[in-house]
Enzyme design. Structure first.
Site, PDB file in Angstrom:
ATOM      1  N   ASN A  47       8.825  -7.171  -8.820  1.00  0.00           N
ATOM      2  CA  ASN A  47       9.388  -5.837  -8.605  1.00  0.00           C
ATOM      3  C   ASN A  47       9.850  -5.742  -7.156  1.00  0.00           C
ATOM      4  OD1 ASN A  47       9.981  -3.156  -8.380  1.00  0.00           O
ATOM      5  ND2 ASN A  47       7.901  -2.417  -8.780  1.00  0.00           N
ATOM      6  N   LYS A  94      11.387  -3.392  -5.798  1.00  0.00           N
ATOM      7  CA  LYS A  94      11.343  -1.993  -5.340  1.00  0.00           C
ATOM      8  C   LYS A  94      12.650  -1.626  -4.635  1.00  0.00           C
ATOM      9  CE  LYS A  94       6.366  -2.186  -5.477  1.00  0.00           C
ATOM     10  NZ  LYS A  94       5.078  -1.740  -4.982  1.00  0.00           N
ATOM     11  N   HIS A 124       5.778   3.254 -13.108  1.00  0.00           N
ATOM     12  CA  HIS A 124       5.175   2.697 -11.895  1.00  0.00           C
ATOM     13  C   HIS A 124       4.478   3.811 -11.119  1.00  0.00           C
ATOM     14  CE1 HIS A 124       4.654   0.796  -8.016  1.00  0.00           C
ATOM     15  NE2 HIS A 124       4.781  -0.355  -8.652  1.00  0.00           N
ATOM     16  N   GLU A 144       4.311   4.487  -8.100  1.00  0.00           N
ATOM     17  CA  GLU A 144       5.096   5.135  -7.045  1.00  0.00           C
ATOM     18  C   GLU A 144       5.924   6.276  -7.632  1.00  0.00           C
ATOM     19  OE1 GLU A 144       6.770   1.485  -5.561  1.00  0.00           O
ATOM     20  OE2 GLU A 144       4.825   0.982  -4.706  1.00  0.00           O
ATOM     21  N   GLU A 158      -2.066  -1.728 -12.640  1.00  0.00           N
ATOM     22  CA  GLU A 158      -1.826  -1.766 -11.199  1.00  0.00           C
ATOM     23  C   GLU A 158      -2.670  -0.703 -10.504  1.00  0.00           C
ATOM     24  OE1 GLU A 158       2.269  -3.682 -10.372  1.00  0.00           O
ATOM     25  OE2 GLU A 158       2.514  -1.526 -10.486  1.00  0.00           O
ATOM     26  N   GLY A 162       0.548  -2.761  -2.309  1.00  0.00           N
ATOM     27  CA  GLY A 162       1.134  -2.793  -0.973  1.00  0.00           C
ATOM     28  C   GLY A 162       0.120  -2.670   0.150  1.00  0.00           C
ATOM     29  N   SER A 211      -0.970  -6.361  -4.624  1.00  0.00           N
ATOM     30  CA  SER A 211      -1.234  -7.330  -3.551  1.00  0.00           C
ATOM     31  C   SER A 211      -1.469  -8.758  -4.056  1.00  0.00           C
ATOM     32  CB  SER A 211      -2.408  -6.869  -2.673  1.00  0.00           C
ATOM     33  OG  SER A 211      -2.064  -5.655  -2.019  1.00  0.00           O
TER      34      SER A 211
HETATM   35  O1  G3H Z   1       5.058  -3.397  -9.022  1.00  0.00           O
HETATM   36  C1  G3H Z   1       4.390  -4.031  -8.201  1.00  0.00           C
HETATM   37  C2  G3H Z   1       3.228  -3.467  -7.586  1.00  0.00           C
HETATM   38  O2  G3H Z   1       3.470  -2.181  -7.114  1.00  0.00           O
HETATM   39  C3  G3H Z   1       2.538  -4.363  -6.610  1.00  0.00           C
HETATM   40  O3  G3H Z   1       3.104  -4.304  -5.327  1.00  0.00           O
HETATM   41  O4  G3H Z   1       2.471  -6.649  -4.785  1.00  0.00           O
HETATM   42  O5  G3H Z   1       3.457  -5.141  -3.045  1.00  0.00           O
HETATM   43  O6  G3H Z   1       1.133  -4.759  -3.891  1.00  0.00           O
HETATM   44  P1  G3H Z   1       2.504  -5.257  -4.190  1.00  0.00           P
END
Ligand code: G3H
Length: 249
Positions: free
Chosen positions: A10, A12, A96, A98, A166, A172, A212
């Site tokens: 992802n 983002k 997601h 977010e 997640e 993050g 993460s």
């Molecule tokens: O969609 C992915 C997740 O939000 C994980 O993000 O690997 O940056 O923690 P991250």
């Protein structure tokens, strides 16, 4: 039933045309296990979907990061499931954290979106996960069960659904769930599916972990019996995403 390992990247809200091309070049040159062993899907921002799809190796696929809840029309700024299908985009990420947190997407809205996207022929990576506060108050399972229930109430066919667990506190933050923490929730989610949707669906639905994940921690997580892959954020923008794909074997 064997569940094929799934690795999603992802991206983002990141990237320029040049950066996107660079990531795709890295992926295209990578030696990874065959498509029979691992399914790889990368999710660029909407504006780069067509570019990435045109450049990306044919054994990897693309996903959108969201889509509108119903048929398109007078919904300024939205992108419909029909448009994604028209562009040949096979996958979409829905729910997601977010978007749940920043854009107030409710469980019911996410369930409606999943159902509509599936009805149009898209495959869906549906995200669930608890906040730190919810974990610390002992409500992790009730939170992810409620999120999953809101989806389960709206769909009957799970063939084209990948469930992404997640935990919000791990996204993050560099604070990855331990393999035991991930396994515990994945196992409980599978049990929930078995009891509330069906044993066959529970056995065949892939439950992937996100939060993460990186090249250093992926193998131990991948070794857990109910962890069927990953949804990777930050590390999917880096060459170490290839190491994460390789953790399938
Ligand atoms: O969609 C992915 C997740 O939000 C994980 O993000 O690997 O940056 O923690 P991250």
């Amino acid at each position: 039933m064997a569940r094929k390992f799934f690795v999603g990247g992802n991206w983002k809200c990141n990237g320029t045309t040049e950066e996107v091309k660079k990531i795709v070049t890295t992926l295209n040159q990578a030696e990874v296990p065959s498509h029979d062993v691992v399914e790889v899907v990368v999710s660029p921002p909407f504006v780069f979907l067509t570019l990435v799809k045109s450049l990306l190796r044919s054994d990897f696929h693309v996903a959108a990061q969201n889509c509108w809840v119903r048929k398109g029309g007078a919904f300024t700024g939205e992108v419909s499931a029909e448009m994604l299908v028209n562009l040949g985009v096979p996958w979409v990420i829905i729910g997601h954290s977010e978007r749940r947190a920043l854009l107030n997407e409710s469980n019911e809205f996410v369930g409606d979106k999943v159902a509509y996207a599936l009805s149009q022929g898209l495959k869906v990576i549906a995200c669930v996960g608890e906040t730190l506060e919810q974990r610390e108050s002992g409500s992790t399972m009730s939170v992810v069960a409620a999120q999953t229930k809101a989806i389960a109430e709206k769909i009957t066919n799970w063939d084209n659904v990948v469930l992404a667990y997640e935990p919000v506190w791990a996204i993050g933050t560099g604070k990855v769930a331990t393999p035991a923490q991930a396994q515990e929730v994945h196992c409980e989610l599978r049990k929930w599916l078995s009891e509330n949707v069906g044993a066959d669906i529970a056995a065949s639905t892939r439950i992937i972990y996100g939060g993460s994940v990186n090249g250093a921690n992926c193998r131990e997580l991948a070794g857990q019996p109910d962890v069927d892959g990953f949804l990777v954020g930050g590390a999917s923008l880096k060459p170490e995403f290839v190491d994460i794909i390789k953790s399938a074997t």
